[in-house]
Design a protein around this motif. Structure first.
Motif, PDB file in Angstrom:
ATOM      1  N   SER A 179       4.776 -26.096   0.760  1.00 25.11           N
ATOM      2  CA  SER A 179       5.493 -25.354   1.807  1.00 25.11           C
ATOM      3  C   SER A 179       5.232 -23.861   1.705  1.00 25.11           C
ATOM      4  O   SER A 179       4.816 -23.355   0.655  1.00 25.11           O
ATOM      5  CB  SER A 179       7.004 -25.608   1.728  1.00 25.11           C
ATOM      6  N   LEU A 180       5.485 -23.188   2.806  1.00 29.15           N
ATOM      7  CA  LEU A 180       5.379 -21.727   2.899  1.00 29.15           C
ATOM      8  C   LEU A 180       6.568 -21.234   3.718  1.00 29.15           C
ATOM      9  O   LEU A 180       6.887 -21.803   4.762  1.00 29.15           O
ATOM     10  CB  LEU A 180       4.067 -21.314   3.568  1.00 29.15           C
ATOM     11  N   GLY A 206      -1.934 -27.931  11.960  1.00 27.77           N
ATOM     12  CA  GLY A 206      -1.868 -29.227  12.622  1.00 27.77           C
ATOM     13  C   GLY A 206      -1.535 -30.327  11.639  1.00 27.77           C
ATOM     14  O   GLY A 206      -2.159 -30.440  10.590  1.00 27.77           O
ATOM     15  N   GLY A 207      -0.532 -31.141  11.963  1.00 27.97           N
ATOM     16  CA  GLY A 207      -0.094 -32.196  11.053  1.00 27.97           C
ATOM     17  C   GLY A 207       1.003 -31.762  10.115  1.00 27.97           C
ATOM     18  O   GLY A 207       1.607 -32.594   9.435  1.00 27.97           O
ATOM     19  N   LEU A 208       1.277 -30.459  10.037  1.00 27.62           N
ATOM     20  CA  LEU A 208       2.376 -29.934   9.226  1.00 27.62           C
ATOM     21  C   LEU A 208       3.556 -29.618  10.145  1.00 27.62           C
ATOM     22  O   LEU A 208       3.424 -29.564  11.365  1.00 27.62           O
ATOM     23  CB  LEU A 208       1.936 -28.681   8.471  1.00 27.62           C
ATOM     24  N   THR A 222       6.009 -26.730   6.387  1.00 29.90           N
ATOM     25  CA  THR A 222       6.197 -27.716   5.330  1.00 29.90           C
ATOM     26  C   THR A 222       5.244 -28.884   5.508  1.00 29.90           C
ATOM     27  O   THR A 222       4.821 -29.211   6.620  1.00 29.90           O
ATOM     28  CB  THR A 222       7.648 -28.251   5.309  1.00 29.90           C
ATOM     29  N   GLY A 223       4.932 -29.517   4.379  1.00 28.76           N
ATOM     30  CA  GLY A 223       4.001 -30.646   4.367  1.00 28.76           C
ATOM     31  C   GLY A 223       2.872 -30.364   3.398  1.00 28.76           C
ATOM     32  O   GLY A 223       2.434 -29.214   3.251  1.00 28.76           O
ATOM     33  N   VAL A 255       7.626 -13.453   1.468  1.00 25.90           N
ATOM     34  CA  VAL A 255       6.811 -14.671   1.525  1.00 25.90           C
ATOM     35  C   VAL A 255       6.933 -15.431   0.207  1.00 25.90           C
ATOM     36  O   VAL A 255       6.802 -14.855  -0.872  1.00 25.90           O
ATOM     37  CB  VAL A 255       5.334 -14.331   1.791  1.00 25.90           C
ATOM     38  N   VAL A 256       7.184 -16.739   0.322  1.00 31.40           N
ATOM     39  CA  VAL A 256       7.267 -17.625  -0.839  1.00 31.40           C
ATOM     40  C   VAL A 256       6.482 -18.894  -0.550  1.00 31.40           C
ATOM     41  O   VAL A 256       6.571 -19.443   0.556  1.00 31.40           O
ATOM     42  CB  VAL A 256       8.732 -17.992  -1.168  1.00 31.40           C
ATOM     43  N   VAL A 257       5.741 -19.358  -1.533  1.00 31.42           N
ATOM     44  CA  VAL A 257       4.994 -20.611  -1.428  1.00 31.42           C
ATOM     45  C   VAL A 257       5.490 -21.550  -2.522  1.00 31.42           C
ATOM     46  O   VAL A 257       5.794 -21.109  -3.640  1.00 31.42           O
ATOM     47  CB  VAL A 257       3.483 -20.365  -1.571  1.00 31.42           C
ATOM     48  N   SER A 258       5.580 -22.839  -2.221  1.00 31.43           N
ATOM     49  CA  SER A 258       6.048 -23.822  -3.200  1.00 31.43           C
ATOM     50  C   SER A 258       5.020 -24.938  -3.361  1.00 31.43           C
ATOM     51  O   SER A 258       4.341 -25.319  -2.391  1.00 31.43           O
ATOM     52  CB  SER A 258       7.390 -24.419  -2.759  1.00 31.43           C
TER      53      SER A 258
END
Length: 277
Positions: A179-180, A206-208, A222-223, A255-258
């Motif tokens: 996720s972002l 696309g797809g997320l 997310t995805g 900004v956070v990325v997981s």
């Protein structure tokens, strides 16, 4: 005293295990030495034990009649009498500590080289297994430029601007990101200002699942997808303000990325606004 028989290392560590990036490291217990020339030990003959690792560092403090050199590096040398060295190695308070290199997992080799008072030696190797631990992803909003945050400039009426066109996303132990989240934390113009994805980022997503909450200024993607896909998405996050005139004060986008378990350090993009007057 002059010896004619080489010392013998006794090592019961076996295949010792420690976790990647362990705060405590691994105590090097169950090491001792014997020498047939000194069956009861000796208070005069000097021995040295060199401990060396193929990866990581070793730490030890002097004490109990044992001197230490090289602590904090890849090898240390303990010096003292046979009795003092054995007592030192048996005491949990003074046992040397192995620390894995940062973010390293795999096997490291510990070499134990004992030298007696006339230069006779015994050398043995022990395998230490460093088990992997999950590392959080890392975000750099300005790419190869020094620092990890970024700046963007928005001109009234000039259209949306990318907040971090050179952004990079890395994860040393995974190819994927889960996720972002980009949050416009300062919004003096309320819902007249927003975050969105430009066409390139929309195509990459696309797809997320992409959502924007105007009440909190939070853009979420997310995805599971590759880090490079999320990098393309992040590079296409845009800020826009349709208020005429906008409030001229800098905005902050966090900004956070997981990776699905751990989050990156929060990075900040500063958007500097100017009007047309």
């Amino acid at each position: 005293l002059v010896s004619g028989v080489a010392p013998v290392n006794s090592i019961a560590l076996g295949a010792s295990t420690v976790a990647e990036d362990s705060a405590d490291g691994l105590k090097l217990a169950d090491i001792s030495i014997t020498d047939a020339d000194f069956p009861a030990g000796s208070e005069t003959a000097s021995f040295t034990i060199r401990l060396g690792v193929s990866s990581g560092t070793l730490e030890a403090l002097a004490g109990g009649g044992v001197t230490v050199s090289g602590s904090g590096g890849g090898s240390i040398v303990l010096a003292g009498t046979l009795s003092a060295l054995n007592a030192y190695l048996a005491d949990v308070a003074t046992q040397p500590i192995f620390r894995p290199a940062a973010n390293f997992n795999g096997t490291a080799t510990l070499n134990v080289l004992t030298t007696d008072n006339v230069g006779l030696t015994d050398s043995d190797n022990v395998t230490i297994t460093v088990t992997p631990a999950n590392d959080p992803p890392d975000v750099d909003l300005n790419g190869t430029v020094v620092g990890a945050n970024s700046s963007a400039f928005f001109l009234e009426g000039g259209g949306a601007v990318r907040i971090a066109p050179e952004a990079m996303i890395m994860d040393i132990d995974s190819d994927n990101v889960a996720s972002l989240t980009a949050t416009l934390v300062t919004r003096p113009d309320g819902e007249d200002e927003s975050l969105a994805l430009n066409p390139s980022a929309q195509a990459a997503a696309g797809g997320l699942t992409v959502t924007y909450d105007a009440t909190t200024g939070t853009l979420s993607v997310t995805g599971t997808a590759s880090a490079s896909t999320y990098e393309t998405i992040l590079r296409g996050v845009v800020y826009n303000n349709v208020k005429n005139p906008p409030t001229i004060v800098s905005r902050t986008v966090e900004v956070v990325v997981s990776d699905g378990t751990l989050e990156s350090v929060v990075r900040a993009a500063t958007v500097v606004l100017s009007d047309t007057n």
